[in-house]
Write an enzyme that holds these catalytic residues in place. Structure first.
Site, PDB file in Angstrom:
ATOM      1  N   ASP A 185      48.295 -47.840  47.734  1.00  0.00           N
ATOM      2  CA  ASP A 185      49.399 -47.426  46.868  1.00  0.00           C
ATOM      3  C   ASP A 185      49.411 -45.927  46.592  1.00  0.00           C
ATOM      4  O   ASP A 185      48.465 -45.200  46.908  1.00  0.00           O
ATOM      5  CB  ASP A 185      49.285 -48.127  45.511  1.00  0.00           C
ATOM      6  CG  ASP A 185      48.150 -47.533  44.676  1.00  0.00           C
ATOM      7  OD1 ASP A 185      47.053 -47.328  45.227  1.00  0.00           O
ATOM      8  OD2 ASP A 185      48.362 -47.238  43.488  1.00  0.00           O
ATOM      9  N   GLU A 193      36.646 -53.288  51.866  1.00  0.00           N
ATOM     10  CA  GLU A 193      37.235 -52.146  51.160  1.00  0.00           C
ATOM     11  C   GLU A 193      38.414 -51.588  51.962  1.00  0.00           C
ATOM     12  O   GLU A 193      38.414 -51.629  53.198  1.00  0.00           O
ATOM     13  CB  GLU A 193      36.108 -51.116  50.955  1.00  0.00           C
ATOM     14  CG  GLU A 193      36.480 -49.794  50.365  1.00  0.00           C
ATOM     15  CD  GLU A 193      36.972 -49.824  48.937  1.00  0.00           C
ATOM     16  OE1 GLU A 193      37.935 -50.569  48.661  1.00  0.00           O
ATOM     17  OE2 GLU A 193      36.444 -49.051  48.115  1.00  0.00           O
ATOM     18  N   ASP A 194      39.409 -51.075  51.267  1.00  0.00           N
ATOM     19  CA  ASP A 194      40.585 -50.538  51.938  1.00  0.00           C
ATOM     20  C   ASP A 194      40.313 -49.222  52.644  1.00  0.00           C
ATOM     21  O   ASP A 194      40.625 -49.051  53.817  1.00  0.00           O
ATOM     22  CB  ASP A 194      41.770 -50.380  50.952  1.00  0.00           C
ATOM     23  CG  ASP A 194      41.417 -49.566  49.711  1.00  0.00           C
ATOM     24  OD1 ASP A 194      40.237 -49.162  49.551  1.00  0.00           O
ATOM     25  OD2 ASP A 194      42.315 -49.343  48.881  1.00  0.00           O
ATOM     26  N   ASP A 230      36.798 -42.601  51.298  1.00  0.00           N
ATOM     27  CA  ASP A 230      37.228 -41.210  51.227  1.00  0.00           C
ATOM     28  C   ASP A 230      35.975 -40.348  50.987  1.00  0.00           C
ATOM     29  O   ASP A 230      35.272 -40.014  51.924  1.00  0.00           O
ATOM     30  CB  ASP A 230      38.258 -41.136  50.090  1.00  0.00           C
ATOM     31  CG  ASP A 230      38.934 -39.810  49.962  1.00  0.00           C
ATOM     32  OD1 ASP A 230      39.275 -39.215  50.973  1.00  0.00           O
ATOM     33  OD2 ASP A 230      39.142 -39.354  48.818  1.00  0.00           O
ATOM     34  N   THR A 231      35.622 -40.060  49.736  1.00  0.00           N
ATOM     35  CA  THR A 231      34.387 -39.315  49.471  1.00  0.00           C
ATOM     36  C   THR A 231      33.156 -40.167  49.772  1.00  0.00           C
ATOM     37  O   THR A 231      32.088 -39.653  50.070  1.00  0.00           O
ATOM     38  CB  THR A 231      34.308 -38.881  47.993  1.00  0.00           C
ATOM     39  OG1 THR A 231      34.301 -40.050  47.172  1.00  0.00           O
ATOM     40  CG2 THR A 231      35.469 -37.984  47.606  1.00  0.00           C
ATOM     41  N   TYR A 253      31.906 -42.291  47.426  1.00  0.00           N
ATOM     42  CA  TYR A 253      31.266 -42.657  46.152  1.00  0.00           C
ATOM     43  C   TYR A 253      31.493 -44.133  45.785  1.00  0.00           C
ATOM     44  O   TYR A 253      30.597 -44.796  45.288  1.00  0.00           O
ATOM     45  CB  TYR A 253      31.776 -41.776  45.000  1.00  0.00           C
ATOM     46  CG  TYR A 253      31.244 -40.362  45.041  1.00  0.00           C
ATOM     47  CD1 TYR A 253      29.869 -40.117  45.060  1.00  0.00           C
ATOM     48  CD2 TYR A 253      32.104 -39.261  45.069  1.00  0.00           C
ATOM     49  CE1 TYR A 253      29.376 -38.818  45.104  1.00  0.00           C
ATOM     50  CE2 TYR A 253      31.610 -37.961  45.118  1.00  0.00           C
ATOM     51  CZ  TYR A 253      30.253 -37.745  45.134  1.00  0.00           C
ATOM     52  OH  TYR A 253      29.763 -36.465  45.186  1.00  0.00           O
ATOM     53  N   THR A 254      32.704 -44.633  46.037  1.00  0.00           N
ATOM     54  CA  THR A 254      33.001 -46.017  45.647  1.00  0.00           C
ATOM     55  C   THR A 254      32.151 -46.992  46.455  1.00  0.00           C
ATOM     56  O   THR A 254      31.524 -47.895  45.884  1.00  0.00           O
ATOM     57  CB  THR A 254      34.506 -46.321  45.857  1.00  0.00           C
ATOM     58  OG1 THR A 254      35.260 -45.348  45.145  1.00  0.00           O
ATOM     59  CG2 THR A 254      34.853 -47.709  45.363  1.00  0.00           C
ATOM     60  N   LYS A 307      38.220 -41.624  56.009  1.00  0.00           N
ATOM     61  CA  LYS A 307      38.604 -40.214  56.165  1.00  0.00           C
ATOM     62  C   LYS A 307      37.312 -39.410  56.236  1.00  0.00           C
ATOM     63  O   LYS A 307      36.819 -38.923  55.219  1.00  0.00           O
ATOM     64  CB  LYS A 307      39.384 -39.743  54.931  1.00  0.00           C
ATOM     65  CG  LYS A 307      40.736 -40.338  54.731  1.00  0.00           C
ATOM     66  CD  LYS A 307      41.364 -39.648  53.517  1.00  0.00           C
ATOM     67  CE  LYS A 307      42.551 -40.376  53.008  1.00  0.00           C
ATOM     68  NZ  LYS A 307      43.020 -39.845  51.709  1.00  0.00           N
TER      69      LYS A 307
HETATM   70  P1  5GP Z   1      36.063 -42.752  47.501  1.00  0.00           P
HETATM   71  O1  5GP Z   1      35.200 -43.248  46.366  1.00  0.00           O
HETATM   72  O2  5GP Z   1      35.508 -43.064  48.856  1.00  0.00           O
HETATM   73  O3  5GP Z   1      36.388 -41.287  47.342  1.00  0.00           O
HETATM   74  O4  5GP Z   1      37.458 -43.408  47.338  1.00  0.00           O
HETATM   75  C1  5GP Z   1      37.726 -44.697  47.610  1.00  0.00           C
HETATM   76  C2  5GP Z   1      39.006 -45.108  46.908  1.00  0.00           C
HETATM   77  O5  5GP Z   1      39.938 -44.031  46.790  1.00  0.00           O
HETATM   78  C3  5GP Z   1      39.730 -46.152  47.698  1.00  0.00           C
HETATM   79  O6  5GP Z   1      39.274 -47.443  47.397  1.00  0.00           O
HETATM   80  C4  5GP Z   1      41.167 -45.925  47.294  1.00  0.00           C
HETATM   81  O7  5GP Z   1      41.439 -46.638  46.114  1.00  0.00           O
HETATM   82  C5  5GP Z   1      41.257 -44.447  46.989  1.00  0.00           C
HETATM   83  N1  5GP Z   1      41.838 -43.663  48.076  1.00  0.00           N
HETATM   84  C6  5GP Z   1      41.248 -42.696  48.791  1.00  0.00           C
HETATM   85  N2  5GP Z   1      42.084 -42.164  49.693  1.00  0.00           N
HETATM   86  C7  5GP Z   1      43.242 -42.841  49.562  1.00  0.00           C
HETATM   87  C8  5GP Z   1      44.527 -42.753  50.229  1.00  0.00           C
HETATM   88  O8  5GP Z   1      44.774 -41.968  51.156  1.00  0.00           O
HETATM   89  N3  5GP Z   1      45.482 -43.610  49.794  1.00  0.00           N
HETATM   90  C9  5GP Z   1      45.271 -44.500  48.780  1.00  0.00           C
HETATM   91  N4  5GP Z   1      46.283 -45.283  48.438  1.00  0.00           N
HETATM   92  N5  5GP Z   1      44.093 -44.616  48.143  1.00  0.00           N
HETATM   93  C10 5GP Z   1      43.084 -43.788  48.526  1.00  0.00           C
END
Ligand code: 5GP
Length: 189
Positions: free
Chosen positions: A168, A108-109, A112-113, A115-116, A140
């Site tokens: 992106d 995974e790139d 953040d939260t 959830y993904t 993060k």
């Molecule tokens: P989560 O489900 O952990 O909140 O989010 C994961 C997804 O949010 C990542 O796979 C990515 O697509 C997007 N994302 C979260 N923060 C960033 C960021 O700073 N830059 C970009 N380009 N995508 C982010």
């Protein structure tokens, strides 16, 4: 404005340069190769599941530095909506390789939260792999809303929107060779 000028006007600062990225990805590949040293190629070999689109650059660099046999596959999820707190994740394209009884590494790139990655872990656990781990380029921690384990992590970064190295903003900046923080006025306008 020329493309180059437009990019430099949108980037606040470079958080991670090409050399730092290459060095860290090399170390991660070494760690992963050591951990899976006994996995054999074939039906039971290591399966890398890259999360499109953001992880495509990281996965390409990481996979090419692995010294263990592996297969590469991808999955695509619904696009992220900053500010959304419900944590809804939708599967848009599934992987093609059957993962039952195989060693799976989710690539995974950014988390953040959380959830993904949590959704991915639940989805792949249900498919009964031999093992399931995750390899994440960026995290993060300040933004985490759900506690999700990350087995291999590249870097922790602050709460800023980052682009480049596959990441992106509105499908732009993905092929920048570094990780740059986007100017706040760009993503909040
Ligand atoms: P989560 O489900 O952990 O909140 O989010 C994961 C997804 O949010 C990542 O796979 C990515 O697509 C997007 N994302 C979260 N923060 C960033 C960021 O700073 N830059 C970009 N380009 N995508 C982010």
């Amino acid at each position: 404005m020329r493309e180059e000028e437009e990019i430099s006007a949108a980037i606040d600062r470079v958080l991670l340069g090409e050399d730092a990225i290459a060095e860290r990805v090399g170390k991660m590949a070494g760690e992963i190769s050591a951990a899976y040293a006994n996995v054999e190629y074939g039906d039971d070999g290591l399966v890398l599941i890259g999360v499109l689109k953001g992880a495509f650059v990281f996965l390409a660099d990481l996979a090419r530095r692995l010294t263990v046999p592996h297969h590469v596959d991808f999955i695509a999820l619904s696009s992220y909506n900053r500010g959304e707190t419900k944590g809804e994740v939708r599967l848009i394209m599934d992987s093609r390789i059957s993962v039952a009884d195989r060693h799976v590494l989710i690539v995974e790139d950014i988390v953040d939260t959380g959830y993904t990655l949590d959704y991915l872990r639940r989805t792949f656990t249900a498919r009964e792999p031999a093992s399931l781990r995750s390899c994440v380029f960026l995290s993060k921690p300040e933004r985490r809303r759900i506690d999700v384990p990350i087995d291999y992590l590249g870097f922790e970064i602050p709460d800023v929107w980052v682009v480049g190295y596959g990441l992106d903003y509105g499908d732009r900046y993905r092929t920048l060779p570094y990780i740059g923080a986007l100017k706040q006025e760009v993503y909040e306008s």
